[in-house]
Every structure is written in C-alpha cells, then in structure tokens.
Design an enzyme around this catalytic site. Structure first.
Site, PDB file in Angstrom:
ATOM      1  N   TYR A   1      41.109  15.105  22.453  1.00 64.97           N
ATOM      2  CA  TYR A   1      42.317  13.676  21.657  1.00 64.97           C
ATOM      3  C   TYR A   1      43.047  14.384  20.755  1.00 64.97           C
ATOM      4  O   TYR A   1      42.119  15.093  19.751  1.00 64.97           O
ATOM      5  CB  TYR A   1      41.840  12.548  21.667  1.00 64.97           C
ATOM      6  CG  TYR A   1      41.198  11.741  20.736  1.00 64.97           C
ATOM      7  CD1 TYR A   1      39.296  12.737  20.409  1.00 64.97           C
ATOM      8  CD2 TYR A   1      41.290  11.588  19.022  1.00 64.97           C
ATOM      9  CE1 TYR A   1      38.135  12.700  19.310  1.00 64.97           C
ATOM     10  CE2 TYR A   1      40.329  12.233  17.573  1.00 64.97           C
ATOM     11  CZ  TYR A   1      39.449  12.792  18.805  1.00 64.97           C
ATOM     12  OH  TYR A   1      38.386  12.331  17.592  1.00 64.97           O
ATOM     13  N   CYS A   2      44.611  13.426  20.631  1.00 65.79           N
ATOM     14  CA  CYS A   2      44.976  13.422  18.797  1.00 65.79           C
ATOM     15  C   CYS A   2      45.130  13.047  18.111  1.00 65.79           C
ATOM     16  O   CYS A   2      44.921  11.998  17.975  1.00 65.79           O
ATOM     17  CB  CYS A   2      45.970  15.134  19.313  1.00 65.79           C
ATOM     18  SG  CYS A   2      47.161  14.141  20.410  1.00 65.79           S
ATOM     19  N   ARG A   3      46.706  12.897  17.257  1.00 65.52           N
ATOM     20  CA  ARG A   3      47.352  11.762  16.563  1.00 65.52           C
ATOM     21  C   ARG A   3      47.667  10.446  17.046  1.00 65.52           C
ATOM     22  O   ARG A   3      47.820   9.481  16.258  1.00 65.52           O
ATOM     23  CB  ARG A   3      48.353  12.422  15.954  1.00 65.52           C
ATOM     24  CG  ARG A   3      47.099  13.777  14.794  1.00 65.52           C
ATOM     25  CD  ARG A   3      48.836  14.254  13.440  1.00 65.52           C
ATOM     26  NE  ARG A   3      47.683  15.307  12.886  1.00 65.52           N
ATOM     27  CZ  ARG A   3      48.881  16.253  12.408  1.00 65.52           C
ATOM     28  NH1 ARG A   3      49.876  16.465  13.223  1.00 65.52           N
ATOM     29  NH2 ARG A   3      48.255  17.061  11.790  1.00 65.52           N
TER      30      ARG A   3
ATOM     31  N   GLY B   1      45.665   8.158  20.415  1.00 63.73           N
ATOM     32  CA  GLY B   1      45.224   8.987  19.298  1.00 63.73           C
ATOM     33  C   GLY B   1      43.895   7.771  18.803  1.00 63.73           C
ATOM     34  O   GLY B   1      43.781   7.324  19.248  1.00 63.73           O
ATOM     35  N   LEU B   2      43.757   9.215  17.740  1.00 55.47           N
ATOM     36  CA  LEU B   2      42.171   8.394  16.748  1.00 55.47           C
ATOM     37  C   LEU B   2      43.077   6.823  16.527  1.00 55.47           C
ATOM     38  O   LEU B   2      42.289   6.106  16.433  1.00 55.47           O
ATOM     39  CB  LEU B   2      42.024   9.232  16.174  1.00 55.47           C
ATOM     40  CG  LEU B   2      40.740   8.545  15.240  1.00 55.47           C
ATOM     41  CD1 LEU B   2      39.943   8.507  15.903  1.00 55.47           C
ATOM     42  CD2 LEU B   2      41.612   8.922  13.826  1.00 55.47           C
TER      43      LEU B   2
END
Lengths: 230, 230
Positions: free
Chosen positions: A184-186, A213-214
DNA sequence: TTTCTAATCAATGAAGTATTTGAGTAACTC
DNA sequence: GAGTTACTCAAATACTTCATTGATTAGAAA
C-alpha cells in the site's frame, strides 16, 4: 425599505460568497499545491521535508504554503527552528478526494494514465479494507508500506513492514516467497504501490495491493501503529 | 529494467496526474464560473439565459463556458439556434458542495456573511427534508419557490407555488396569513429565500425556510414536479 | 438568396501568478 | 555574542488569465 436596494445588497452578498468559494479553488489550482496537500495528508511535516519530497526549492515551497495558508487549507506551528505544516481539517482531504474523483470519471487524460499505470489492477488484485483486516487477523499475508520511511514512522497500517520504493531491491531477501504480499502507499492515485508491485512480480513474488492508501485507512478508523520498525 | 528509469517515468506520471487534478481546480477558480455551475445545477439552459442570470456579457459567458467544457465540468448540445449547456454529471454538484463546505467551515469571511444574511436562521426556522415531506402530506403549509420562473418550470418541489423574488410583492395578496409558509431557493448558500423571508415577515407572515435548495431535494429523490403553474 | 439570431473566435491590454535570487529573521548551539 | 539552521519576505521576470472589442460562423426564417 426599497426593493431595489435590498436586491442590490444581496446580489453583492451572493457575489462575495462566490468569490470566497473561488478563493478555495484558486488555492487548489496548481499541481504543486495539490502535491503538497497530499503529502500533508500522510503526515504533518516541516517545509524542508515537503520541499524535498515534492522536488521544489525551499522558497517556492514556502510561498506555495503561504497561498494554502491564506486559503485556510493548511495551518502551521513552530517547533524549535522548524515550522510544521498540517492540513487544517479532515474536510480538506475530502475535497481533494472529490477533485480526484471528478478528474478520474471525466478526464480522458486521467483515464488513460490510470489504465496505463494501474493496468494490472483487475478485481482479483485489489484488496478491500475488510479483506485486509481479515488477512491481518489471520496473519495470512505480509503487508508492506512502500512510502518513504518518514511517512511510515508517522503512521502505518498495524503490522505493516516499511519497504520504501527507494530501497526495496535491497530488502527483497527478507521477504517470504510463499506468503502473499499486500502493498500500500499514499492513496488510490499514488504510483508507489503499483511500481513496487511491478518490481516484486519481476522477482517472482505474489503481490496484491490495497485499494487506496494510509489516509483512507486512518479515516476509516482501522488499526494504525506509530513509530519506526523494531 | 533499470530502477532509475522506472522511477523517473513514474515521477512524471504522478506529476501528470497532479496536473490533471489541478486542471479541474483551475476551472473552478473563478467566481463567475462557480455561479454558472450553480445556475446549471438548477437546470440546463442556453448561453443567453446564463449571461442574463449571472449579469455578464454573452462573450464573457461563452468563454467561461468553454473553460468549463475543456475541464469536462459541463457539456452542451445544440437545439435549433441555441446551445444548451448542462453539468456533465452529479459529481460536479457534489464537488461544488464540498468546496462550499470547506469555505464555510474554514473562512472567517464566509462565516461572517452567513451570520449576517442567514442570521434569522436559528434551529426553529430551518425545515428539514423529512419535516417538509410531512408538511406536504398533511397539507399543513404553503411552499413557495422564490427562484426565477424559468427554474421553477424546469423543476420544483411537488405542490410548491412559484413566487420569484422579483415579483413577490405583487403576489402577497394570494397568500393565506393563517397558514405557515415555507420558502426555498437554489441551495444552502443562496440568498433568495432569506431575502424573501425578510419581505414576508415585514408583512406579518409566519415563514420558515428549507435547509437547502431544489438541487439537494432532487438529489435525495424526493417528489418533484415539472412545468408552469396552473 | 438574403437576413436574423445565438454563439464562438481572435486580438488587445490590464491584472494576477510562479519561480528565482538575494536579503532578513527567529530560535537554537556553542 | 557568533554562528548555524529553518524559514520567510521582497524584487524582478516570464507567463497566464480576464474582460472587452469587433469579426465570424452555424442554423433558422423570410
């Protein structure tokens, strides 16, 4: 009270309101400022860090931040010699999401980029919040956070490993080839996770990706941890 | 595949996406264009009608519409000699609402205007969707639509009377002083209904106002009628 | 065909924006 | 108090946006 007077007053009032709405849009009307807001949605941070992450000079970054602050989209406080900026509220991220959504449903250019970069994203590869929660509970997958370490430290999905794109090649040895990997990313339009997936796949790993994302995970009140990796 | 190359490609890709998001924001970054979008949220209409309603020249209006069209926020079709513009989707109105919300929670200037114009809006005076539905069912109130006739004809709340602000003074005689009156207009930040309330109150009527406007009522799938008043 | 209507296009100048350079300031370290 | 770090402010320049003017086009009507 003469009718015409009231009409005029209120016409001006209405125009004044439109001006204020446009003022917010003006602050959003620059790609660099959008990027700064998305970075701030990961975690509050100082100017230098933002400048580095967005690949801009300090002065330019600072002046964009002033524009955002005048539109009340960000706020700041001093911490020693540093000045820490943050989004001024959750609704800022929501408005950004609404913009992204508009762009991806209406702009051919965006659709094109999305199918190009996220081409590997068929149904079976995207992991929903619920599904990831299951995987965490059953310890069925390795979750990797491919954002820069700084952002991992500020907040990451509970149990996730920090594996920033810049150093992912060196960290591959630590990964179990038999276990499923979820990256996962932004956010839903961040290219970090798709790029990490490509690298991992080329090394024979089975990898899927969180649907967003987060920030979205955090906003959904799902389990988050703070601090560096043990 | 060299790592650096991929990184560059995807950095450019990410920037290209930010540019597209900013492109939408740029189209929204002008008070006249916001006004045009709000007018189009009431009903699709031709350039001349928009120009008149927004108090702009045809040329200026036309060129703003081109900007909105290039950002895919509006679409158009020809009907004889006229060209009818419309919002290109429901999400456009949603994004506008999100902008308005941001402005009213963060900008002191907007808060000030809101308390000034909408000062009379204490809890007891605002009518919710549910409450208005009740009133319609029991025939307990007179509902008045204070927008221009053109917009009433395009769509209005079921059972509402057309009583545009411009001609409200002449129509007062038709109103029953013993019945409660509920006014509504274009939306939560439209000044028409508050102004109508002031006029009606000064003539001794008991009047309240819908919490938002027709577009929100329509979007909630509540009963709407079309056409002129019988 | 000519004429009219509704809208767009093209050119202009005035006003506003983005970035760079260099100077200035607040807080901390030594 | 001198020096450093992290940032902001001011001036200069290149670029973009806006409204106005007058010209042009597409379709309808005479």
């Amino acid at each position: 009270m003469i009718f015409g007077e009231v009409d005029n007053t209120d016409t001006y009032t209405q125009v004044a309101l439109y001006e204020q709405f446009a003022r917010i849009a003006k602050a959003l009307a620059n790609p660099h400022r959008i990027e700064l807001l998305e970075l701030l949605d990961q975690t509050p941070r100082e100017v230098e860090s933002l400048a580095r992450a967005a690949n801009m000079s300090m002065t330019t970054t600072s002046s964009h931040l002033q524009v955002l602050r005048q539109a009340r989209l960000v706020a700041s406080h001093r911490q020693g010699t540093k000045i820490i900026y943050r989004l001024s509220g959750e609704d800022v991220a929501k408005c950004l999401a609404s913009l992204r959504q508009l762009a991806s449903t209406h702009l051919a250019e965006v659709k094109e980029i999305l199918t190009e970069v996220f081409n590997s994203d068929d149904r079976t590869i995207l992991v929903s919040h619920d599904e990831l929660l299951q995987l965490i509970e059953n310890d069925d997958a390795v979750i990797i956070d491919v954002r820069p370490v700084e952002e991992y430290v500020a907040a990451h999905i509970k149990g996730a490993l920090s594996m920033p794109l810049e150093t992912i090649n060196e960290q591959l040895v630590n990964l179990d080839k038999d276990k499923e990997i979820v990256a996962y990313c932004r956010g839903p339009h961040c290219v970090l996770a798709p790029q990490a997936m490509e690298i991992l796949r080329s090394h024979g790993f089975h990898v899927r990706r969180l649907i967003d994302g987060l920030p979205e995970w955090r906003m959904a009140n799902l389990p988050v941890s703070l601090g560096a990796q043990p």
